[in-house]
Design an enzyme around this catalytic site. Structure first.
Site, mmCIF file in Angstrom:
data_model
loop_
_atom_site.group_PDB
_atom_site.id
_atom_site.type_symbol
_atom_site.label_atom_id
_atom_site.label_comp_id
_atom_site.label_asym_id
_atom_site.label_seq_id
_atom_site.Cartn_x
_atom_site.Cartn_y
_atom_site.Cartn_z
ATOM 1 N N GLY A 265 50.943 -50.318 -3.352
ATOM 2 C CA GLY A 265 50.301 -51.169 -4.518
ATOM 3 C C GLY A 265 51.351 -51.683 -5.502
ATOM 4 O O GLY A 265 52.419 -51.459 -5.297
ATOM 5 N N ASN A 266 50.780 -52.214 -6.776
ATOM 6 C CA ASN A 266 51.570 -52.616 -7.579
ATOM 7 C C ASN A 266 50.680 -52.298 -8.971
ATOM 8 O O ASN A 266 49.623 -52.062 -8.834
ATOM 9 C CB ASN A 266 52.169 -53.873 -7.427
ATOM 10 C CG ASN A 266 51.118 -55.153 -7.539
ATOM 11 O OD1 ASN A 266 50.454 -55.344 -8.476
ATOM 12 N ND2 ASN A 266 50.811 -55.603 -6.395
ATOM 13 N N ARG A 267 51.357 -52.573 -10.095
ATOM 14 C CA ARG A 267 50.756 -52.229 -11.292
ATOM 15 C C ARG A 267 50.018 -53.281 -12.033
ATOM 16 O O ARG A 267 49.641 -53.219 -13.340
ATOM 17 C CB ARG A 267 51.729 -51.596 -12.391
ATOM 18 C CG ARG A 267 52.329 -50.244 -11.921
ATOM 19 C CD ARG A 267 53.261 -49.935 -12.569
ATOM 20 N NE ARG A 267 53.169 -49.707 -14.052
ATOM 21 C CZ ARG A 267 54.019 -49.333 -14.988
ATOM 22 N NH1 ARG A 267 55.105 -49.284 -14.694
ATOM 23 N NH2 ARG A 267 53.666 -49.111 -16.229
ATOM 24 N N SER A 268 49.672 -54.427 -11.298
ATOM 25 C CA SER A 268 48.758 -55.513 -11.965
ATOM 26 C C SER A 268 47.574 -55.016 -12.198
ATOM 27 O O SER A 268 46.764 -54.411 -11.442
ATOM 28 C CB SER A 268 48.743 -56.656 -10.857
ATOM 29 O OG SER A 268 48.104 -57.591 -11.353
ATOM 30 N N ALA B 264 49.311 -60.495 -8.209
ATOM 31 C CA ALA B 264 50.390 -60.037 -7.864
ATOM 32 C C ALA B 264 50.309 -59.588 -6.291
ATOM 33 O O ALA B 264 49.904 -58.973 -5.924
ATOM 34 C CB ALA B 264 50.779 -58.742 -8.699
#
Ligand code: CTP
Ligand code: CA
Length: 234
Positions: A33-36, A105
């Site tokens: 995942g990512n931090r969006s 994102a």
């Protein structure tokens, strides 16, 4: 402070907005995942609805409470977890949209072979290598296939600064083929999870046509001002 009163200048327009970060599964219990947080994309949707647009908001993974803020009249919310799901949902919505804003994102890579069962240390041993393959570029596809009169807008989160940032932004705008690119300088602290933001906008000629900083709602309204100006100039 009182929010500036904006005109209902998006009345009659149908817009698609994506928000949040995709999650690419590794096995039944893990993902990349990512931090969006989804805050900027949801702010873009809320600003559009307040200005009279009919909004299709497609949410990938967003922080707690961020999605709930979008349940207002004028916004139809749907969900897409992975880049592949987001591609389908966005392509469908874009078919009837006057403006598409890709604030999500999107994971650049996914695991091509998702394990049926949990990956275990017993099976993997001391080191584990994950093979990743590139996801399709949703935004570039939307820009390539856009109808006459449709405006396609991207976001870019960049860790470069100064002249290198502007050069990178121009190259990215060109590579994506979008009508407008909103560029966000991010680092470990700024941007993705914060509630304040600074953006600048690059148009199809490569010109910087606006700069804004403030709350994600204020910067969202500045983005719509830039989109309205780009559409008027067509
Ligand atoms: N985007 C997309 N599909 C992807 C990757 C990105 O639609 N597979 C969109 C994002 O939603 C955003 C824009 O493209 O609107 C720019 O994303 P960004 O990550 O900055 O660009 P990339 O082309 O992925 O380049 P890189 O991450 O290598 O800088
Ligand atoms: Ca990327």
């Amino acid at each position: 402070a009182l929010a500036a009163v904006r005109p209902r200048d998006l009345e009659g327009l149908r817009v698609t907005v994506t928000a949040g970060g995709t999650r690419e599964p590794i096995d039944p219990v893990r993902f990349i995942g990512n931090r969006s947080s989804g805050k900027q994309g949801v702010a873009v949707a809320l600003a559009a609805a307040a200005r009279g647009a009919q909004v299709d908001l497609i949410l990938a993974h967003v922080d707690e409470g961020v999605g709930a803020a979008a349940s207002v009249p004028g916004i139809a919310v749907s969900h897409a977890g992975t880049a592949a799901e987001l591609l389908t949902a966005t392509t469908d919505a874009a078919a009837t949209a006057d403006v598409v804003v890709m604030a999500a994102a999107v994971a650049d890579y996914r695991v091509p072979q998702i394990a049926d069962g949990k990956v275990t240390k017993e099976a993997a041993g001391e080191t584990l290598t994950l093979e990743l393959v590139q996801n399709p570029d949703i935004l570039a596809g939307l820009a390539r296939d856009r109808r006459a009169g449709q405006t396609v807008v991207g976001f870019a989160a960049e860790t470069a600064t100064g002249d290198a940032l502007v050069e990178r932004a121009r190259r990215k705008r060109e590579r994506k083929g979008v009508d407008l690119l909103a560029v966000n300088e991010v680092g470990w602290e700024a941007g993705l999870e914060a509630s304040e933001n600074s953006l600048f906008f690059v148009d199809a000629a490569g010109d910087i046509v606006g700069r804004t900083s403030g709350s994600k709602r204020e910067t969202a309204d500045a983005l719509w001002d830039a989109i309205v100006a780009v559409r008027a100039a067509h």
